[in-house]
Design a protein around this motif. Structure first.
Motif, PDB file in Angstrom:
ATOM      1  N   THR A   1       0.827  -1.204   0.000  1.00  0.00           N
ATOM      2  CA  THR A   1       0.000   0.000   0.000  1.00  0.00           C
ATOM      3  C   THR A   1       0.864   1.258   0.000  1.00  0.00           C
ATOM      4  N   ILE A   2       0.509   2.192  -0.879  1.00  0.00           N
ATOM      5  CA  ILE A   2       1.115   3.524  -0.894  1.00  0.00           C
ATOM      6  C   ILE A   2       0.069   4.512  -0.375  1.00  0.00           C
ATOM      7  N   ARG A   3       0.454   5.376   0.566  1.00  0.00           N
ATOM      8  CA  ARG A   3      -0.456   6.404   1.096  1.00  0.00           C
ATOM      9  C   ARG A   3       0.082   7.782   0.756  1.00  0.00           C
ATOM     10  N   LEU A   4      -0.797   8.627   0.223  1.00  0.00           N
ATOM     11  CA  LEU A   4      -0.442   9.996  -0.158  1.00  0.00           C
ATOM     12  C   LEU A   4      -1.404  10.953   0.542  1.00  0.00           C
ATOM     13  N   LEU A   5      -0.900  11.718   1.518  1.00  0.00           N
ATOM     14  CA  LEU A   5      -1.737  12.722   2.172  1.00  0.00           C
ATOM     15  C   LEU A   5      -1.882  13.930   1.258  1.00  0.00           C
ATOM     16  N   LEU A   6      -3.067  14.565   1.310  1.00  0.00           N
ATOM     17  CA  LEU A   6      -3.387  15.597   0.326  1.00  0.00           C
ATOM     18  C   LEU A   6      -3.190  17.023   0.824  1.00  0.00           C
ATOM     19  N   HIS A   7      -3.216  17.239   2.135  1.00  0.00           N
ATOM     20  CA  HIS A   7      -3.133  18.627   2.575  1.00  0.00           C
ATOM     21  C   HIS A   7      -1.690  19.015   2.876  1.00  0.00           C
ATOM     22  N   LYS A   8      -1.412  20.308   2.783  1.00  0.00           N
ATOM     23  CA  LYS A   8      -0.078  20.826   3.041  1.00  0.00           C
ATOM     24  C   LYS A   8       0.250  20.660   4.520  1.00  0.00           C
ATOM     25  N   PHE A   9       1.427  20.099   4.801  1.00  0.00           N
ATOM     26  CA  PHE A   9       1.824  19.928   6.192  1.00  0.00           C
ATOM     27  C   PHE A   9       2.239  21.263   6.799  1.00  0.00           C
ATOM     28  N   PHE A  10       1.919  21.399   8.105  1.00  0.00           N
ATOM     29  CA  PHE A  10       2.249  22.584   8.875  1.00  0.00           C
ATOM     30  C   PHE A  10       1.631  23.845   8.279  1.00  0.00           C
ATOM     31  N   ASN A  11       0.377  23.691   7.808  1.00  0.00           N
ATOM     32  CA  ASN A  11      -0.365  24.886   7.413  1.00  0.00           C
ATOM     33  C   ASN A  11      -0.920  25.549   8.672  1.00  0.00           C
ATOM     34  N   GLU A  12      -1.724  26.567   8.498  1.00  0.00           N
ATOM     35  CA  GLU A  12      -2.224  27.333   9.648  1.00  0.00           C
ATOM     36  C   GLU A  12      -3.011  26.466  10.617  1.00  0.00           C
ATOM     37  N   GLU A  13      -3.857  25.587  10.075  1.00  0.00           N
ATOM     38  CA  GLU A  13      -4.653  24.718  10.933  1.00  0.00           C
ATOM     39  C   GLU A  13      -3.772  23.735  11.700  1.00  0.00           C
ATOM     40  N   ASP A  14      -2.745  23.210  11.024  1.00  0.00           N
ATOM     41  CA  ASP A  14      -1.830  22.286  11.689  1.00  0.00           C
ATOM     42  C   ASP A  14      -1.115  22.960  12.855  1.00  0.00           C
ATOM     43  N   ILE A  15      -0.627  24.174  12.616  1.00  0.00           N
ATOM     44  CA  ILE A  15       0.112  24.902  13.652  1.00  0.00           C
ATOM     45  C   ILE A  15      -0.786  25.159  14.857  1.00  0.00           C
ATOM     46  N   LYS A  16      -2.039  25.534  14.573  1.00  0.00           N
ATOM     47  CA  LYS A  16      -2.992  25.785  15.657  1.00  0.00           C
ATOM     48  C   LYS A  16      -3.258  24.503  16.450  1.00  0.00           C
ATOM     49  N   TRP A  17      -3.354  23.390  15.746  1.00  0.00           N
ATOM     50  CA  TRP A  17      -3.623  22.109  16.406  1.00  0.00           C
ATOM     51  C   TRP A  17      -2.420  21.676  17.240  1.00  0.00           C
ATOM     52  N   ILE A  18      -1.224  21.866  16.703  1.00  0.00           N
ATOM     53  CA  ILE A  18      -0.008  21.485  17.427  1.00  0.00           C
ATOM     54  C   ILE A  18       0.179  22.337  18.677  1.00  0.00           C
ATOM     55  N   ASP A  19      -0.333  23.576  18.646  1.00  0.00           N
ATOM     56  CA  ASP A  19      -0.158  24.475  19.782  1.00  0.00           C
ATOM     57  C   ASP A  19      -0.761  23.921  21.067  1.00  0.00           C
ATOM     58  N   MET A  20      -1.729  23.000  20.947  1.00  0.00           N
ATOM     59  CA  MET A  20      -2.345  22.457  22.160  1.00  0.00           C
ATOM     60  C   MET A  20      -1.357  21.591  22.952  1.00  0.00           C
ATOM     61  N   PHE A  21      -0.239  21.230  22.306  1.00  0.00           N
ATOM     62  CA  PHE A  21       0.789  20.463  23.001  1.00  0.00           C
ATOM     63  C   PHE A  21       1.918  21.379  23.459  1.00  0.00           C
ATOM     64  N   GLY A  22       1.597  22.632  23.728  1.00  0.00           N
ATOM     65  CA  GLY A  22       2.616  23.635  24.034  1.00  0.00           C
ATOM     66  C   GLY A  22       3.492  23.293  25.213  1.00  0.00           C
ATOM     67  N   SER A  23       2.983  22.503  26.144  1.00  0.00           N
ATOM     68  CA  SER A  23       3.762  22.152  27.334  1.00  0.00           C
ATOM     69  C   SER A  23       4.803  21.080  27.054  1.00  0.00           C
TER      70      SER A  23
END
Length: 604
Positions: free
Chosen positions: A404-426
């Motif tokens: 199996t080959i998997r290809l993710l479609l959205h740009k990594f570390f876009n604005e939404e990603d950064i906002k989501w990662i921020d919840m792990f700020g600690s």
């Protein structure tokens, strides 16, 4: 294969059960069962051999660490002698396993390592049974009796399965359009190629696609055979493109997916598969200075799609009569073909190529349908990085015999990603750990092997990085096999969005949202304003705009416009086909999976 102690093997047994290369045997197991494991470890291609721990009984009524019980002291010297004698005389070739006596919890057990035989000595089989019944293979954690088809895997006589003849076929079963297309591609690569001077039969003979007796070889059937002969001989030798609404495959998929079936000569089908997938991708619009019309370009490079599809059909195991699947989820594309990777999982993408179908691969390479040997996956990785996308990931499943080959479609570390990662700020996260968390959110899980593919880190560092995330409470360990450890997001982590409900803006590409969001409001307003007897030209304009958003079936168009299917077909679609619209399955206009798209991808 790495040398393991009995203690290390026993720990792996308790943690992850028997595996493709570890087998437990107790005094209650039959001598035949033990010898079958010896045979399967000797035969299984690419495994490198396997270990048998003799003196460990399996209690199938329980699970976990209590499942494997170390038996009382066994007569190691006598059993060792018996096993060595049987290995030397029961098979068509003598087998020389390495047998050691080691202690576990103060009790003696036998650690038996059975090496894989050289390819020219396979298959090993029981002399009293002959072939194929007397030969065994290691599939998953089980020993499986070989079939006639398995023998193709073992015999290494400089031929491959795709060179075998297909009975009851002839040159009359050749699609001459496919031959013509081969000539076109070959001429572009090498206008002076000698075979271009041959007539069609001589050409196919030179490519080993027709035998001396006039039958098509398997390669000839797949590359140049008509749809009719393929349906008659191997009806499941096709590729299915499946569109799934959402990010998960569900068993009850009523009205949750649509499919396009590709059957016919591969020389003609490759481009059609690529066009179908690319037409569904999110598009970037650009209007350069001096241009009158805007141009579109998919976020996911078309060449990546080409390499992934060609890789699937070129390296597929055609022993299995089942389709290759291209599944388009909202957030990714997964391409699965039968046949695990002939290269070790950690060597996928390195230089060189182990080819399962030599003739098909040769023809793809000489027509530039495929990259040079061993470079396709590296090209995919480079293009994905350049496009700002996640690295492609690859899963080779020996037990299920799939790749199996998997290809993710959205740009990594876009604005939404950064906002989501921020919840792990600690938590002090590395960039690679952030990428792993986003992947786990998108796919539902992440494992150590995938981590190495995403980040390029070595396996031991991948294990360390994911263990750190587990200790921090972000990930939860779900399982462990010999090769990999699996993790999922910890839903109990404070503020963490459950993996089955990720941010909608990230997971839903603009051209493929849920059904209630498929139609822009301005277009919906036009539909609502049509009335009972709308002008024909207005309806055709709306149908065109609907199909420009995404390919649609007749049924879907009728439901949107609140009209009967036969009315839509007779009054509108029959006139628009060939002008404004075209079929997604042009060879089968009446296919139940037929959909309509804007002709040549035009935007008007």
């Amino acid at each position: 294969m790495k040398i393991y102690t009995a203690q290390e093997l026993y720990k792996l047994l308790c943690e992850s059960d028997e595996s493709v290369w570890i087998e437990a045997k107790g005094e209650g197991d039959t001598n035949q069962s033990l010898m079958e494991s010896v045979c399967s470890f000797s035969n299984e291609p690419g495994l490198g051999g396997g270990y048998i721990l003799y003196g460990i009984a399996e209690n199938k009524s329980t699970t976990g660490k209590d499942r494997f019980v170390i038996e009382k002291n066994i007569e190691c010297d006598k059993i060792q002698s018996d096993i060595s004698t049987q290995c030397a005389c029961m098979f068509n070739l003598p087998v020389r396993p390495k047998i050691d006596i080691e202690q576990l919890e103060g009790k003696n057990i036998l650690k038996i390592f059975v090496p894989e035989l050289p390819s020219q000595q396979k298959p090993l089989y029981f002399k009293n049974k002959g072939l194929p019944q007397g030969a065994w293979r290691r599939i998953g954690s089980t020993d499986q009796r070989c079939t006639e088809e398995d023998l193709y895997t073992f015999y290494q006589d400089n031929t491959s399965f795709d060179s075998s003849a297909v009975k009851n076929t002839s040159f009359e079963d050749v699609d001459l359009k496919a031959v013509e297309y081969y000539r076109k591609l070959r001429k572009e690569v090498n206008p002076k190629a000698e075979e271009l001077n041959y007539d069609d039969q001589e050409l196919l003979r030179s490519l080993e696609c027709i035998t001396k007796d006039g039958c098509l070889t398997f390669a000839g059937l797949l590359l140049f055979g008509t749809k009719q002969v393929l349906r008659r001989t191997y009806p499941a030798m096709r590729t299915d493109y499946i569109r799934v609404r959402g990010n998960e495959w569900v068993e009850n998929v009523d009205e949750r997916f649509s499919a396009i079936e590709f059957m016919g000569p591969l020389m003609l089908q490759i481009d059609r598969m690529i066009d179908a997938v690319v037409s569904d991708l999110p598009q970037n619009f650009s209007l350069k200075e001096g241009q009158i019309y805007a141009t579109t370009k998919p976020d996911l490079p078309e060449r990546v799609i080409r390499e992934a599809i060609v890789n699937a059909v070129m390296h597929r195991s055609y022993h299995h009569n089942r389709p290759t699947q291209i599944i388009r989820y909202n957030n990714r594309i997964e391409i699965t073909n039968s046949g695990y990777s002939l290269k070790a999982q950690d060597e996928i993408g390195t230089a060189g190529s182990d080819t399962r179908n030599q003739l098909i691969a040769s023809i793809f390479h000489e027509t530039n349908l495929a990259e040079f040997k061993g470079t396709g996956i590296r090209t995919m990785r480079r293009l994905m990085i350049e496009a700002g996308l996640s690295m492609p990931t690859f899963e080779s499943n020996r037990k299920g015999d799939t790749f199996t080959i998997r290809l993710l479609l959205h740009k990594f570390f876009n604005e939404e990603d950064i906002k989501w990662i921020d919840m792990f700020g600690s938590i002090d996260l590395s960039e690679n750990q952030k990428a792993a968390l986003i992947f786990a959110r998108e796919i539902g899980a992440v494992d150590t092997l995938t981590y190495t593919q995403l980040t390029g880190e070595k396996p031991e560092l991948a294990e360390k990085s994911l263990t750190e995330l587990e200790k921090a409470g972000v990930l939860t360990r779900k399982g462990k096999t010999l090769e990999v450890t699996y993790y999922v997001l910890n839903k109990d982590y404070p503020g963490l969005i459950p993996q089955d409900n990720p941010p909608s803006k990230v997971l839903i590409p603009q051209d493929n949202p849920p059904s209630e969001m498929l139609i822009p409001q301005d277009l919906q307003d036009k539909i609502n304003a049509l009335g009972q007897r709308p002008k024909k030209v207005l309806v055709k304009q709306i149908i065109f705009q609907l199909c420009r958003l995404k390919p649609r079936s007749k049924k879907e168009i009728a439901e949107i416009l609140n009209k009967r299917e036969d009315h839509i077909q007779k009054e509108y679609l029959s006139e628009m086909i060939g002008n404004e619209l075209e079929y997604t399955i042009p060879d089968t206009p009446t296919s139940p999976n037929q959909t309509y798209k804007v002709k040549n991808g035009e935007a008007k």
